[in-house]
Design a protein around this motif. Sequence first.
Motif, PDB file in Angstrom:
ATOM      1  N   ILE A   1       0.838  -1.205   0.000  1.00 16.83           N
ATOM      2  CA  ILE A   1       0.000   0.000   0.000  1.00 16.83           C
ATOM      3  C   ILE A   1       0.869   1.251   0.000  1.00 16.83           C
ATOM      4  CG2 ILE A   1      -1.631   1.345   1.387  1.00 16.83           C
ATOM      5  CD1 ILE A   1      -2.932  -1.336   2.181  1.00 16.83           C
ATOM      6  N   LEU A   2       1.921   1.270   0.806  1.00 15.57           N
ATOM      7  CA  LEU A   2       2.820   2.430   0.831  1.00 15.57           C
ATOM      8  C   LEU A   2       3.502   2.644  -0.517  1.00 15.57           C
ATOM      9  CD1 LEU A   2       4.456   2.210   4.366  1.00 15.57           C
ATOM     10  CD2 LEU A   2       2.888   3.951   3.510  1.00 15.57           C
ATOM     11  N   SER A   3       3.931   1.573  -1.142  1.00 13.78           N
ATOM     12  CA  SER A   3       4.589   1.690  -2.457  1.00 13.78           C
ATOM     13  C   SER A   3       3.628   2.244  -3.505  1.00 13.78           C
ATOM     14  CB  SER A   3       5.126   0.338  -2.910  1.00 13.78           C
ATOM     15  OG  SER A   3       6.071  -0.150  -1.999  1.00 13.78           O
ATOM     16  N   LEU A   4       2.406   1.722  -3.536  1.00  9.56           N
ATOM     17  CA  LEU A   4       1.414   2.213  -4.494  1.00  9.56           C
ATOM     18  C   LEU A   4       1.046   3.669  -4.212  1.00  9.56           C
ATOM     19  CD1 LEU A   4      -0.930  -0.894  -4.836  1.00  9.56           C
ATOM     20  CD2 LEU A   4       0.767  -0.073  -6.473  1.00  9.56           C
TER      21      LEU A   4
ATOM     22  N   PRO B   1      -5.919  10.724 -16.073  1.00 10.75           N
ATOM     23  CA  PRO B   1      -4.490  10.971 -16.169  1.00 10.75           C
ATOM     24  C   PRO B   1      -3.687  10.325 -15.045  1.00 10.75           C
ATOM     25  CG  PRO B   1      -5.568  12.929 -15.354  1.00 10.75           C
ATOM     26  CD  PRO B   1      -6.648  11.927 -15.667  1.00 10.75           C
ATOM     27  N   ILE B   2      -4.360   9.944 -13.949  1.00  8.94           N
ATOM     28  CA  ILE B   2      -3.670   9.276 -12.847  1.00  8.94           C
ATOM     29  C   ILE B   2      -4.274   7.882 -12.696  1.00  8.94           C
ATOM     30  CG2 ILE B   2      -3.179   9.301 -10.373  1.00  8.94           C
ATOM     31  CD1 ILE B   2      -3.441  12.302 -10.418  1.00  8.94           C
ATOM     32  N   PRO B   3      -3.442   6.841 -12.692  1.00  7.74           N
ATOM     33  CA  PRO B   3      -3.995   5.497 -12.466  1.00  7.74           C
ATOM     34  C   PRO B   3      -4.501   5.382 -11.027  1.00  7.74           C
ATOM     35  CG  PRO B   3      -1.603   5.423 -12.599  1.00  7.74           C
ATOM     36  CD  PRO B   3      -2.007   6.822 -12.923  1.00  7.74           C
ATOM     37  N   ASP B   4      -5.682   4.826 -10.864  1.00  5.53           N
ATOM     38  CA  ASP B   4      -6.311   4.696  -9.545  1.00  5.53           C
ATOM     39  C   ASP B   4      -5.800   3.421  -8.872  1.00  5.53           C
ATOM     40  OD1 ASP B   4      -7.889   5.485  -7.491  1.00  5.53           O
ATOM     41  OD2 ASP B   4      -9.799   5.095  -8.481  1.00  5.53           O
ATOM     42  N   LEU B   5      -4.539   3.438  -8.448  1.00  2.34           N
ATOM     43  CA  LEU B   5      -3.866   2.241  -7.942  1.00  2.34           C
ATOM     44  C   LEU B   5      -4.393   1.761  -6.596  1.00  2.34           C
ATOM     45  CD1 LEU B   5      -0.193   3.281  -8.829  1.00  2.34           C
ATOM     46  CD2 LEU B   5      -1.707   1.775 -10.124  1.00  2.34           C
ATOM     47  N   LEU B   6      -4.900   2.648  -5.776  1.00  2.00           N
ATOM     48  CA  LEU B   6      -5.313   2.284  -4.424  1.00  2.00           C
ATOM     49  C   LEU B   6      -6.808   1.993  -4.304  1.00  2.00           C
ATOM     50  CD1 LEU B   6      -3.160   4.849  -2.436  1.00  2.00           C
ATOM     51  CD2 LEU B   6      -2.752   2.413  -2.710  1.00  2.00           C
ATOM     52  N   SER B   7      -7.527   1.970  -5.424  1.00  2.07           N
ATOM     53  CA  SER B   7      -8.973   1.741  -5.356  1.00  2.07           C
ATOM     54  C   SER B   7      -9.307   0.360  -4.795  1.00  2.07           C
ATOM     55  CB  SER B   7      -9.613   1.923  -6.733  1.00  2.07           C
ATOM     56  OG  SER B   7      -9.095   0.981  -7.640  1.00  2.07           O
ATOM     57  N   THR B   8      -8.449  -0.621  -5.002  1.00  5.47           N
ATOM     58  CA  THR B   8      -8.671  -1.969  -4.467  1.00  5.47           C
ATOM     59  C   THR B   8      -8.660  -1.967  -2.943  1.00  5.47           C
ATOM     60  OG1 THR B   8      -7.007  -2.471  -6.141  1.00  5.47           O
ATOM     61  CG2 THR B   8      -8.067  -4.317  -5.118  1.00  5.47           C
ATOM     62  N   PHE B   9      -7.954  -1.007  -2.357  1.00  3.36           N
ATOM     63  CA  PHE B   9      -7.817  -0.934  -0.904  1.00  3.36           C
ATOM     64  C   PHE B   9      -8.778   0.079  -0.283  1.00  3.36           C
ATOM     65  CE2 PHE B   9      -3.674  -2.103  -2.681  1.00  3.36           C
ATOM     66  CZ  PHE B   9      -3.514  -3.342  -2.089  1.00  3.36           C
ATOM     67  N   GLY B  10      -9.704   0.629  -1.094  1.00  3.47           N
ATOM     68  CA  GLY B  10     -10.708   1.539  -0.571  1.00  3.47           C
ATOM     69  C   GLY B  10     -10.358   3.012  -0.665  1.00  3.47           C
ATOM     70  N   PHE B  11      -9.215   3.350  -1.238  1.00  5.79           N
ATOM     71  CA  PHE B  11      -8.825   4.750  -1.420  1.00  5.79           C
ATOM     72  C   PHE B  11      -8.935   5.057  -2.913  1.00  5.79           C
ATOM     73  CE2 PHE B  11      -6.186   2.945   1.976  1.00  5.79           C
ATOM     74  CZ  PHE B  11      -6.632   3.697   3.047  1.00  5.79           C
TER      75      PHE B  11
END
Length: 185
Positions: free
Chosen positions: A41-44, A159-169
């Motif tokens: 999560i921190l890396s993403l 324009p920004i990949p939603d990388l944290l959506s899997t974790f609820g953010f």
Amino acid sequence: MEITREPSLFHNQFNQEHHRAKKRRGSVLLEFILAFPIILILSLAIIEFGFFSLLQQTITASAIEGSREAAKVGASTTSVGNLIQQYMAINSLNLDVGAQPAAPGQGDVLVVIEDGSGILTQTIGNSDIPCSPVGPAPALTEIKVTVCLNLTDTNGTTPIPDLLSTFGFTLSGKQLEISAMTGLE
């Protein structure tokens, strides 16, 4: 005098060390299993923040340069739009300069140009993007350019990949609005 070792003592120490090593291997695996989600999560989050910082810097520069262009004598809405489009291309965004006034579905960006009289407000791009220019209204001798865009598209990729959506953010539904004001020439 001869010193002798007892083989049983050496054998017991070896067995104890071997047993401790096996226990340690199990605890290392458990520590990894517990720490991995936090590290992931921190890396993403760091990667996503980097993309956001790049986008914000690009949009800020485009708003500043757009307001400088709009403040020039004889500047047109098209010349301002073309300059801002050059900045948008850095992030693979499209500003449809031909959409004046802004129309639904025309590109990824909405640009609002206001003069100090409050009478002349021009828009370029996609009118589907809600935009309320931030900051104070321009004075009579100033011009204000506001650039508005959504942080993610419907797919969550640009324009920004939603990388944290899997974790609820999630960034879905979030927008970026940046305004710049310049004195007229």
